[in-house]
Design an enzyme around this catalytic site. Structure first.
Site, short mmCIF file in Angstrom:
data_model
loop_
_atom_site.label_atom_id
_atom_site.label_comp_id
_atom_site.label_asym_id
_atom_site.label_seq_id
_atom_site.Cartn_x
_atom_site.Cartn_y
_atom_site.Cartn_z
NE ARG A 162 -3.43 -2.08 2.00
CZ ARG A 162 -3.10 -3.08 3.29
NH1 ARG A 162 -2.10 -3.81 4.12
NH2 ARG A 162 -4.19 -3.87 3.67
CE LYS A 185 -6.53 -0.74 4.71
NZ LYS A 185 -7.23 -1.15 3.64
CG HIS A 253 -4.66 0.28 -4.35
ND1 HIS A 253 -4.54 0.13 -3.15
CD2 HIS A 253 -5.86 -0.11 -3.62
CE1 HIS A 253 -4.80 -0.92 -2.66
NE2 HIS A 253 -5.37 -0.45 -2.62
NE ARG A 256 -2.25 -3.15 -1.75
CZ ARG A 256 -2.31 -4.21 -0.70
NH1 ARG A 256 -1.17 -5.10 -0.27
NH2 ARG A 256 -3.09 -4.83 0.42
CG HIS A 279 -6.01 -9.15 1.17
ND1 HIS A 279 -6.13 -8.76 0.16
CD2 HIS A 279 -5.82 -7.38 1.61
CE1 HIS A 279 -5.71 -8.34 -1.08
NE2 HIS A 279 -6.12 -7.28 0.18
CE1 TYR A 288 -7.00 -7.57 -6.38
CE2 TYR A 288 -6.55 -9.10 -4.26
CZ TYR A 288 -6.20 -7.25 -5.34
OH TYR A 288 -5.61 -6.48 -4.52
#
Length: 308
Positions: A162, A185, A253, A256, A279, A288
């Site tokens: 990110r 995150k 982004h 990524r 994730h 994806y």
């Protein structure tokens, strides 16, 4: 905020946010969004009932209140995705508050979020990703700034970082080895491989950068030596996109997303890609697979002898 929420309700909100930070590892941006969503909800109740909303009124919220709130959001043009996010924040707050205050939060928790179409990532082609990196470097007026921008963009595409993660690197992360420990995150750590091309791009930047790396200082510096603003990378990527005639979806982004999609197309394992991206849920990474299925179907239709 003080007009909409009683001191007791305000204290409860801050205690909930503090617990979300301490136990759930919620990021600052997430906590800010939570606070805004819950405050907006309570402000609605204040206007709806024409009285300040303390803990007792909050415990009495019923299904008609919830429906009226969501109807107002839709009337304001709030997207179904954003309504779902706001409802999720309110539900999370109510679960905590109901347990603390001893009331039944069924009216809030049973409210269904509106359905929305999840946006699939729009990856760049491999050639386009490489071209963006080259143009980003060439368009800078100062050589070291061009090298800096190219190094950041290379990390986004080459390591799937990110933009906040790339700009969060410090001199203490040097020298870069074959892997890099990233805190993403929610404070979740992961290990990502660092390709030779990424190490090379950072080496070039470090040789040209007029500000020597310091263990506690940002690795990527602004023109005056401070921390690099992510908006600068967004701007140079946008400029490169326009030069190359790429769509508006070609953002930092998107690089990524491209990292993940190209790995998947090359036979990468979904769970391994989940770990590389950081994730929390495999379902996030599974978006994806839909992108890759579109690509596979196009290849099939274009090449299979019986497809026509």
């Amino acid at each position: 905020m003080s007009l909409a929420i009683s001191p007791a309700a305000r204290d409860a909100l801050e205690n909930w946010l503090a617990q979300a930070r301490a136990l759930g590892g919620a990021a600052d941006n997430t906590l800010t969004a939570y606070r805004t969503d819950v405050v907006d909800f309570i402000a609605f109740l204040t206007a709806h009932h024409a009285e300040p909303q303390g803990l007792a009124p909050l415990a009495r919220v019923g299904t008609p209140d919830m429906r009226a709130w969501m109807a107002q959001l839709r009337g304001q043009g709030v997207s179904p995705r954003s309504v779902a996010r706001k409802l999720s924040a309110v539900k999370s707050f109510y679960r905590w508050l109901a347990e603390r205050e001893g009331f039944e939060p069924t009216a809030v928790l049973s409210m269904r979020a509106p359905k929305f179409q999840k946006k699939l990532p729009r990856p760049l082609s491999e050639d386009a990703a490489r071209e963006i990196i080259g143009v980003v470097e060439a368009q800078a007026a100062d050589g070291w700034i061009g090298a800096r921008d190219a190094a950041v963009v290379t990390l986004l595409y080459g390591c799937g970082l990110r933009i906040s993660e790339a700009l969060g690197l410090t001199g203490g992360d040097l020298p870069l080895g074959e892997t890099l420990r990233i805190t993403g995150k929610g404070g979740k750590e992961r290990i990502v491989p660092v390709l030779p091309v990424a190490r090379s791009a950072i080496d070039v930047y470090l040789r040209l950068c007029p500000f020597p790396p310091e263990p506690q200082a940002p690795l990527f510096r602004g023109a005056r030596g401070g921390a690099l603003n992510p908006r600068m990378i967004q701007k140079v990527t946008e400029k490169a996109r326009l030069q190359l005639g790429l769509p508006a979806t070609a953002t930092p982004h998107a690089l990524r997303h491209s990292f993940a999609t190209h790995l998947l197309a090359a036979g990468g394992d979904l769970r391994a890609i989940q770990e590389l991206l950081g994730h929390a849920s495999l379902s996030t990474t599974q978006a994806y697979t839909a992108v890759d299925q579109v690509h596979l179907m196009r290849v099939y239709e274009a090449t299979h002898p019986k497809a026509g």
